[in-house]
Design an enzyme around this catalytic site. Structure first.
Site, PDB file in Angstrom:
ATOM      1  N   THR A  98     -11.487  -6.589  -1.481  1.00  0.00           N
ATOM      2  CA  THR A  98     -12.845  -5.778  -1.730  1.00  0.00           C
ATOM      3  C   THR A  98     -14.457  -6.374  -0.993  1.00  0.00           C
ATOM      4  O   THR A  98     -15.221  -5.622   0.175  1.00  0.00           O
ATOM      5  CB  THR A  98     -12.896  -5.471  -3.068  1.00  0.00           C
ATOM      6  N   ASP A 182     -20.408  -4.480  -7.869  1.00  0.00           N
ATOM      7  CA  ASP A 182     -21.677  -5.587  -7.481  1.00  0.00           C
ATOM      8  C   ASP A 182     -21.368  -5.639  -6.442  1.00  0.00           C
ATOM      9  O   ASP A 182     -22.403  -5.741  -5.865  1.00  0.00           O
ATOM     10  CB  ASP A 182     -22.109  -6.198  -8.433  1.00  0.00           C
ATOM     11  N   ASP A 326      -9.375   2.553  -6.093  1.00  0.00           N
ATOM     12  CA  ASP A 326      -9.213   1.119  -5.424  1.00  0.00           C
ATOM     13  C   ASP A 326      -8.414   0.780  -7.294  1.00  0.00           C
ATOM     14  O   ASP A 326      -7.466   0.553  -7.355  1.00  0.00           O
ATOM     15  CB  ASP A 326     -10.263   0.178  -5.410  1.00  0.00           C
ATOM     16  N   HIS A 509      -3.824  -5.999  -2.757  1.00  0.00           N
ATOM     17  CA  HIS A 509      -3.940  -5.580  -1.482  1.00  0.00           C
ATOM     18  C   HIS A 509      -3.788  -6.774  -1.163  1.00  0.00           C
ATOM     19  O   HIS A 509      -4.081  -8.118  -1.932  1.00  0.00           O
ATOM     20  CB  HIS A 509      -4.533  -4.994  -0.901  1.00  0.00           C
TER      21      HIS A 509
END
Length: 569
Positions: A98, A182, A326, A509
């Site tokens: 991410t 965040d 996600d 991932h």
């Protein structure tokens, strides 16, 4: 040359210099960035009033392709039909997580430059973990802040499109981002934007003292009636007729009864206390409601900050990172009915949001970008059911075994300082004190790691530093992901469909394989963009230079992408 011709040449040179100066002054003074019509040629489109950047966390491009026939009219389908849509676009680096993916979107840079090498990483100087957006100098406004919470972009080493836009407009452009995570908000906002993120303890959005000392009035108004509580007691179940989900993985594969991801439809949003609390707010992330809340907050920001209707007449940027896909894919996998349904619900949410942007700003005044930070592997149990070699690897167990092997080989204990997937950190000083060379330590460890089933490749620090890598795609992606000061001493790549994880269900991932790198990339804006399906290779890193070109601003400091000129009118 005659005196007359010399004089004519000098006058011509002077005229060109004056013209260049006037053009430069004009561009500098109108970074509103309004482009004049050409009296004797084609009209040049005015700059967008708003750049809207949508990042869907954890969305593989294959899901967009696979379920596109079920989309409504105003969301993904609108973007794909009215925008430039790349089917072969990639997060072109080897650690697809991410924080790294969000950093790429508006910097146009790879990790070896922008410095965000993971969601967190090991600092060998302090022997401590570093969270990608942590900054102990700043706290959340009005909300408890833990030491590792994300509060600023201090670790981001390069500028973003928003930073360069604000520089070009004398800080008159507004850059605002919002996300459930965040890191999703902060790494889009850059150094000079403003980020808001959802607080799992309260269910409200907050910024940090890096950006401001107190929230604006519109933020207070938005939270006055606690909109996050309206989903309490609701159930998430399938939206489409049951036949629409034919072909999705069976629940027994993705949510087996004896697993940590055993919950299935209907999925209820409640808590043991019987009222909205931290347990309930955290549950909201797995499903459609955090995305709905995020888009509602984005609407409030458009109104409260006059985004797209800036009084100074300059371009604004709104970044919206939608976090829930996600969480859904981690829990059940992209092949699941749950993920399928979530994408359809997200499509409808996007349709409503784009319709509202059209009313508030005008889509003909808005340049819309949609992409993702990474894709996803299938759940290993599903992969095995279709004859793939797939599994999970417990990295901590492999690290312990490696330490034991090195002790037996060299007679020195704990030569592995830390395992932080996909990196191994060595204690070089301890090795060198015993006369063990770095190369010998690295190569011995690399050979041991390659003996494990599920490991496809290893790369040593020496290989990276000296450029001694094979000339193949995986090696190039791993090189881009490796930062000399921050990354580990041995990099480990799993085989396709394998991943590092210690749970007994779900998926993840983070690899350089196409199921993790291939993400949607769509740019829509009728005055500037030629609609169509583009088969050319493209990278998420191309977004920043393309936006910079359209805005006539300086490229972000680490940008290496290309301008997607084939899409430009």
């Amino acid at each position: 040359m005659t005196l007359k011709s010399i004089s004519q040449h000098r006058h011509s040179t002077l005229r060109r210099a004056l013209l260049s100066s006037l053009v430069a002054i004009t561009l500098s003074s109108t970074c509103q960035i309004t482009f004049a019509a050409n009296e004797h040629g084609p009209k040049i489109a005015k700059a967008p009033k708003l750049i809207l950047v949508l990042v869907v966390d954890g969305l593989p491009n294959e899901q967009v392709q696979r379920y596109r026939h079920q989309f409504g009219e105003g969301g993904f389908k609108r973007l794909m039909e009215q925008g430039a849509w790349y089917g072969n676009a990639h997060q072109a680096h080897g650690v697809t997580v991410t924080a790294v993916g969000h950093s790429a979107v508006l910097t146009g840079a790879y990790p070896y430059q922008h410095g965000i090498i993971g969601n967190s990483w090991f600092d060998p100087n302090t022997s401590s973990s570093v969270y990608c957006t942590e900054d102990t100098q700043h706290t959340y406004i009005g909300t408890e802040t833990k030491a590792s919470d994300g509060t600023s972009p201090a670790n981001l080493k390069v500028s973003t499109v928003g930073d360069e836009l604000r520089y070009a407009t004398g800080n008159q452009s507004k850059v605002l981002t919002v996300s459930g995570k965040d890191r999703g908000a902060i790494l889009l906002a850059g150094k000079t934007g403003t980020a808001y993120m959802l607080m799992k303890k309260t269910g409200g959005f907050a910024s940090s003292t890096y950006y401001m000392n107190q929230h604006p009035a519109w933020h207070t108004t938005f939270h006055a009636n606690k909109p996050q509580d309206r989903f309490y007691g609701k159930q998430w179940t399938t939206m489409l007729p049951e036949a629409a989900y034919h072909g999705d993985a069976h629940d027994d594969l993705v949510a087996p009864a004896n697993s940590s991801s055993s919950k299935r439809f209907p999925y209820t949003y409640d808590s043991a206390s019987g009222k909205p609390d931290a347990e309930y707010y955290e549950k909201l992330f797995t499903g459609p409601y955090v995305d709905e809340l995020t888009l509602d907050f984005a609407r409030a920001a458009i109104d409260g900050e006059q985004l797209g209707n800036n009084p100074a007449g300059v371009t604004d940027v709104l970044g919206v990172s939608l976090s829930s896909h996600d969480y859904v894919n981690h829990t059940w996998g992209p092949e699941s009915k749950m993920s399928h349904d979530h994408l359809q619900r997200l499509d409808r949410l996007l349709a409503k949001f784009l319709s509202d942007v059209d009313k508030k700003v005008g889509l003909d005044n808005t340049l819309v970008v949609l992409t993702a930070d990474h894709g996803f592997a299938n759940v290993p149990e599903f992969s095995k059911s279709i004859k793939r070699d797939a599994n999970r690897l417990d990295g901590s167990k492999i690290s312990s075994a490696l330490n034991q092997h090195l002790t037996e080989k060299f007679g020195v204990e704990k030569l592995v300082r830390k395992w932080s997937a996909p990196y191994v950190f060595f204690d070089y000083s301890k090795a060198e004190a015993k006369g063990i060379s770095r190369a010998d330590l690295e190569n011995t460890a690399a050979r041991f790691m390659m003996s494990y089933n599920g490991i496809a490749a290893t790369y040593t620090r020496t290989q990276f530093e000296n450029g001694q890598l094979p000339n193949d795609r995986i090696s190039r992606l791993m090189q881009r992901a490796w930062h000399k000061q921050l990354s580990g001493d041995l990099t480990v790549v799993v085989k396709p469909y394998w991943y590092f994880g210690s749970t007994n269900s779900g998926t993840s991932h983070g690899t350089p394989y196409t199921y993790d790198t291939n993400v949607p990339l769509i740019i829509m804006g009728k005055p500037w963009i030629k609609a169509g399906a583009y088969g050319q290779y493209a990278e998420v890193m191309d977004i920043a230079p393309t936006l910079s070109h359209l805005l006539r601003i300086r490229l972000p400091s680490g940008s290496e992408g290309r301008v997607l000129t084939e899409t430009l009118k």
